[in-house]
Motif scaffolding. Sequence first.
Motif, short mmCIF file in Angstrom:
data_model
loop_
_atom_site.label_atom_id
_atom_site.label_comp_id
_atom_site.label_asym_id
_atom_site.label_seq_id
_atom_site.Cartn_x
_atom_site.Cartn_y
_atom_site.Cartn_z
N VAL A 1 0.86 -1.18 0.00
CA VAL A 1 0.00 0.00 0.00
C VAL A 1 0.90 1.23 0.00
CG1 VAL A 1 -1.79 1.29 1.21
CG2 VAL A 1 -1.81 -1.21 1.28
N THR A 2 0.68 2.13 -0.97
CA THR A 2 1.42 3.38 -1.03
C THR A 2 0.44 4.54 -1.06
OG1 THR A 2 3.23 2.33 -2.26
CG2 THR A 2 3.13 4.73 -2.30
N THR A 3 0.65 5.52 -0.20
CA THR A 3 -0.19 6.72 -0.17
C THR A 3 0.69 7.95 -0.37
OG1 THR A 3 0.02 7.00 2.23
CG2 THR A 3 -1.81 5.64 1.44
N SER A 4 0.09 8.99 -0.93
CA SER A 4 0.80 10.25 -1.06
C SER A 4 -0.21 11.37 -1.28
CB SER A 4 1.79 10.21 -2.25
OG SER A 4 1.11 10.00 -3.47
N GLY A 5 0.16 12.56 -0.85
CA GLY A 5 -0.69 13.73 -1.07
C GLY A 5 -1.68 13.97 0.05
N SER A 6 -2.29 15.15 0.02
CA SER A 6 -3.20 15.56 1.09
C SER A 6 -4.54 14.85 1.04
CB SER A 6 -3.42 17.07 1.00
OG SER A 6 -3.98 17.42 -0.26
N SER A 7 -4.89 14.28 -0.11
CA SER A 7 -6.19 13.60 -0.22
C SER A 7 -6.02 12.13 -0.59
CB SER A 7 -7.06 14.31 -1.27
OG SER A 7 -6.40 14.35 -2.52
N ALA A 8 -4.96 11.52 -0.07
CA ALA A 8 -4.68 10.12 -0.39
C ALA A 8 -5.84 9.22 0.03
CB ALA A 8 -3.40 9.69 0.31
N LEU A 9 -6.08 8.21 -0.77
CA LEU A 9 -7.11 7.21 -0.48
C LEU A 9 -6.44 5.95 0.07
CD1 LEU A 9 -9.18 7.63 -3.77
CD2 LEU A 9 -9.69 8.62 -1.52
N THR A 10 -7.15 5.25 0.95
CA THR A 10 -6.57 4.07 1.59
C THR A 10 -7.52 2.88 1.50
OG1 THR A 10 -7.46 4.81 3.72
CG2 THR A 10 -5.19 5.41 3.22
N PRO A 11 -6.98 1.67 1.42
CA PRO A 11 -7.82 0.49 1.25
C PRO A 11 -8.30 -0.08 2.58
CG PRO A 11 -5.53 -0.16 1.16
CD PRO A 11 -5.55 1.34 1.32
#
Length: 244
Positions: free
Chosen positions: A196-206
Amino acid sequence: LSTGADSARDIAGNTAAPAASEQFVVDVPSLATNIFVGGPAFVTSSSATLGSRENPYPTIGAAMKAASAGDVVAVLPGVYSEQVTMKQFVRLLSANPSSTDSTVFASSTGDAHQTIIRAPFLVAAPAGNYITVSASGLESFIGLSTEIAGFTIASPLVGDPAIGTINPSAIAINVTNSSVLIDKDYIVDAGLGIGVTTSGSSALTPTIENDGVIGNTTGVQITDGGSTSATVSPVDIINDDFAF
């Protein structure tokens, strides 16, 4: 929906709100369809509509390409040697052979042990990550989810498909900024089971729920790809079994 450069105004022309621009999704369940995938043994009428239960697509990739928001890609038992890219608002589910075109899928109905997605076998490990299922920039909403459920998702072994070694660069499921639901799956034989990789102010997560993450070098790895906001929803890992 956009007001353009002008403000939102009431019927008398008075400014009611600043200029606005919003995106939204309209779900029309009656337009959703089941798109079936299965081997030759499941074809009962080659003249029937491709993707129907009578004439399923031969590959998951072809069915995903044909799918639209709200559709279910229903996969019948078999081993599918392919790399799969998930699609926004499409549910990828294993399906019992008794399923029909009119079946309403509340969840997967197939046997995860008998419905297997595995990236194609390679004698030598390829350079870079070798991903079986990928999801990037995909959203889910209540009643309109992006989901993969009811499968064994495997990475091919190196050297020999039966007795080879785990490829340390293999990833069974790779998720980037996506609020996908990964549930009721077995994740096996990978260097990294779920990345799982997230980035940015509005990142989505699983959401990773009710899965078996088994026999991988690393089970789940969560990486901040850069500037992930502290207000982003956490990655939900719920009721999963891990074994090495």
